[in-house]
Motif scaffolding. Sequence first.
Motif, PDB file in Angstrom:
ATOM      1  N   CYS A  83       0.828  -1.213   0.000  1.00 23.86           N
ATOM      2  CA  CYS A  83       0.000   0.000   0.000  1.00 23.86           C
ATOM      3  C   CYS A  83       0.863   1.264   0.000  1.00 23.86           C
ATOM      4  O   CYS A  83       0.558   2.240  -0.687  1.00 23.86           O
ATOM      5  CB  CYS A  83      -0.926  -0.002   1.208  1.00 23.86           C
ATOM      6  SG  CYS A  83      -2.241  -1.233   1.108  1.00 23.86           S
ATOM      7  N   HIS A  87       0.836   3.960  -3.042  1.00 20.36           N
ATOM      8  CA  HIS A  87       0.485   5.355  -2.768  1.00 20.36           C
ATOM      9  C   HIS A  87       1.596   6.302  -3.219  1.00 20.36           C
ATOM     10  O   HIS A  87       1.335   7.425  -3.663  1.00 20.36           O
ATOM     11  CB  HIS A  87       0.213   5.537  -1.273  1.00 20.36           C
ATOM     12  CG  HIS A  87      -0.518   6.801  -0.957  1.00 20.36           C
ATOM     13  ND1 HIS A  87       0.125   7.917  -0.464  1.00 20.36           N
ATOM     14  CD2 HIS A  87      -1.822   7.140  -1.074  1.00 20.36           C
ATOM     15  CE1 HIS A  87      -0.754   8.874  -0.283  1.00 20.36           C
ATOM     16  NE2 HIS A  87      -1.947   8.429  -0.635  1.00 20.36           N
ATOM     17  N   GLU A  91      -0.675   9.054  -5.971  1.00 18.49           N
ATOM     18  CA  GLU A  91      -1.202   9.711  -4.763  1.00 18.49           C
ATOM     19  C   GLU A  91      -2.713   9.623  -4.653  1.00 18.49           C
ATOM     20  O   GLU A  91      -3.265   9.714  -3.554  1.00 18.49           O
ATOM     21  CB  GLU A  91      -0.779  11.188  -4.741  1.00 18.49           C
ATOM     22  CG  GLU A  91       0.689  11.418  -4.432  1.00 18.49           C
ATOM     23  CD  GLU A  91       1.019  12.881  -4.271  1.00 18.49           C
ATOM     24  OE1 GLU A  91       0.110  13.721  -4.516  1.00 18.49           O
ATOM     25  OE2 GLU A  91       2.161  13.198  -3.899  1.00 18.49           O
ATOM     26  N   THR A  95      -6.358   2.654  -0.989  1.00 13.02           N
ATOM     27  CA  THR A  95      -5.708   1.399  -0.630  1.00 13.02           C
ATOM     28  C   THR A  95      -6.406   0.751   0.558  1.00 13.02           C
ATOM     29  O   THR A  95      -6.806   1.419   1.507  1.00 13.02           O
ATOM     30  CB  THR A  95      -4.218   1.611  -0.275  1.00 13.02           C
ATOM     31  OG1 THR A  95      -4.130   2.475   0.852  1.00 13.02           O
ATOM     32  CG2 THR A  95      -3.448   2.205  -1.442  1.00 13.02           C
ATOM     33  N   GLY A 116      -0.194   5.173   3.906  1.00 15.17           N
ATOM     34  CA  GLY A 116      -1.001   5.430   2.717  1.00 15.17           C
ATOM     35  C   GLY A 116      -2.262   4.603   2.677  1.00 15.17           C
ATOM     36  O   GLY A 116      -2.742   4.214   1.610  1.00 15.17           O
ATOM     37  N   SER A 118      -6.235   3.719   3.100  1.00 15.10           N
ATOM     38  CA  SER A 118      -7.611   4.221   3.148  1.00 15.10           C
ATOM     39  C   SER A 118      -8.423   3.439   4.169  1.00 15.10           C
ATOM     40  O   SER A 118      -9.278   3.982   4.851  1.00 15.10           O
ATOM     41  CB  SER A 118      -8.277   4.105   1.774  1.00 15.10           C
ATOM     42  OG  SER A 118      -7.515   4.758   0.788  1.00 15.10           O
TER      43      SER A 118
END
Length: 452
Positions: A83, A87, A91, A95, A116, A118
């Motif tokens: 991840c 990322h 950007e 993830t 990074g 989500s």
Amino acid sequence: MKIIVAGNGKVGAALTRQLSAEGYDLTLIDSNLKVLESSEERYDIMVVQGNCASMGVLMQAGVKEADLLIAMTGADELNLLCCMTAHALNEKIHTIARVCNPEYMDQIFAMREMFGLSMAVNPERQAAVEIERLLKYPGFLKRDTFTRGRVEIVELRIDSRSKLCDVALNDMYGIVKCKILVCAVLRNGKAVAPNGNFVLREGDRIFVTAFTNTLTVLLKNLGVITHKTKRVILCGGGRISYYLAKQLENSGIGLQIIEKDAGRCRQLAAQLPAACIIQGDASSQFLLESEGISDCDALVTMTGLDELNMIISLYGTSCNVPQVITKLGHMENTSILGSMSLDSVISPKELCCNTIVQYVRAMENQTGAALTVHTIADGQAEAMEFLVDEKTRHCGKALKTLRLKKDVLVVCIAKGARMEIPNGDSYFNIGDIVYIVTGRDKSIYQLNDIFE
């Protein structure tokens, strides 16, 4: 939407099956070429062989154009590095990482931006939460919650002694004496969307929408005798047992964990001082009898082998254990499960899949996406909740005047603090929450999708 799935284990394979069926542009990464070739033959997907945390492999998989990366390998560290790398290369990518080690729980939350991430998912912890909820209401085979616990869909089995056996749905209220709605029935392994004339038969499994505060009334009026769970035997000392024991340690429930590996037993004994850790083979009839299986309130089978879990559960049922819960890693052949008369079945893979699919649908429909998605009826139906907004059609119109798609049922409407099991005269307005049940073959992404 372009999605990359890294890792084709149990969860990764289930995600590949479901997301490809829903038409997403899918790329699968795995280091095992045979696994990739098998998936490529079965599904309309792209495959890339290699290390999913490698920059070169991610570039080959099209990470710069991808909208979402789902890292589901068996190694937490590899998922996190995957991840982070994705990322760094893109950007804007979302993830999701599978992170199962209890030692990482706090830092995953604190360091989400650095990784990074989500979203992080933990199938074992989700399974432990579901098992704990079942232990609180031993009369139900399964419970799915909506609206922060105010509405539930619960599963019950109809046996020869049930008050509902040979009763038509139209006549149920006189027995249960509370407002409920039977939204699906599993009969001979097939899901049925019943009408009021449908007669329940022995062996049916029914899925009932009810308000959480009426569940006790429902069980009482059905004559289902439930008592507070005081002693539970857990077979298998894996992560689910650890998470479950931590959740139950202040509940006053006595826990016995049977684990074969001596090193794991010592580790659990240090981590769970309130639990009784027993080193031994959970499939040993002598061991189970010596630990008092006939006198326990619940048996939860969570070894690493599905077949062993099923055998121990069936033995527990034969010993008249009031509640038996079975963990299964594979649930593809649900007809076999139905014929074995297992009670509650928990699948960490399915729970994790539901969470991720809900996130994917919300990404595609930034407004109007389902607030909650649950799979019911052995994966043959979905229960969802939607917020009614200004784009929702038919606000203020009685349900009996609307043309809904086949096999779509509105099972509840929440109007602020007031909950309603709907009838033909019911309606919804902006700000209400609507709960629906539909077959898995229907693509329901927004509330408007339920209308013809």
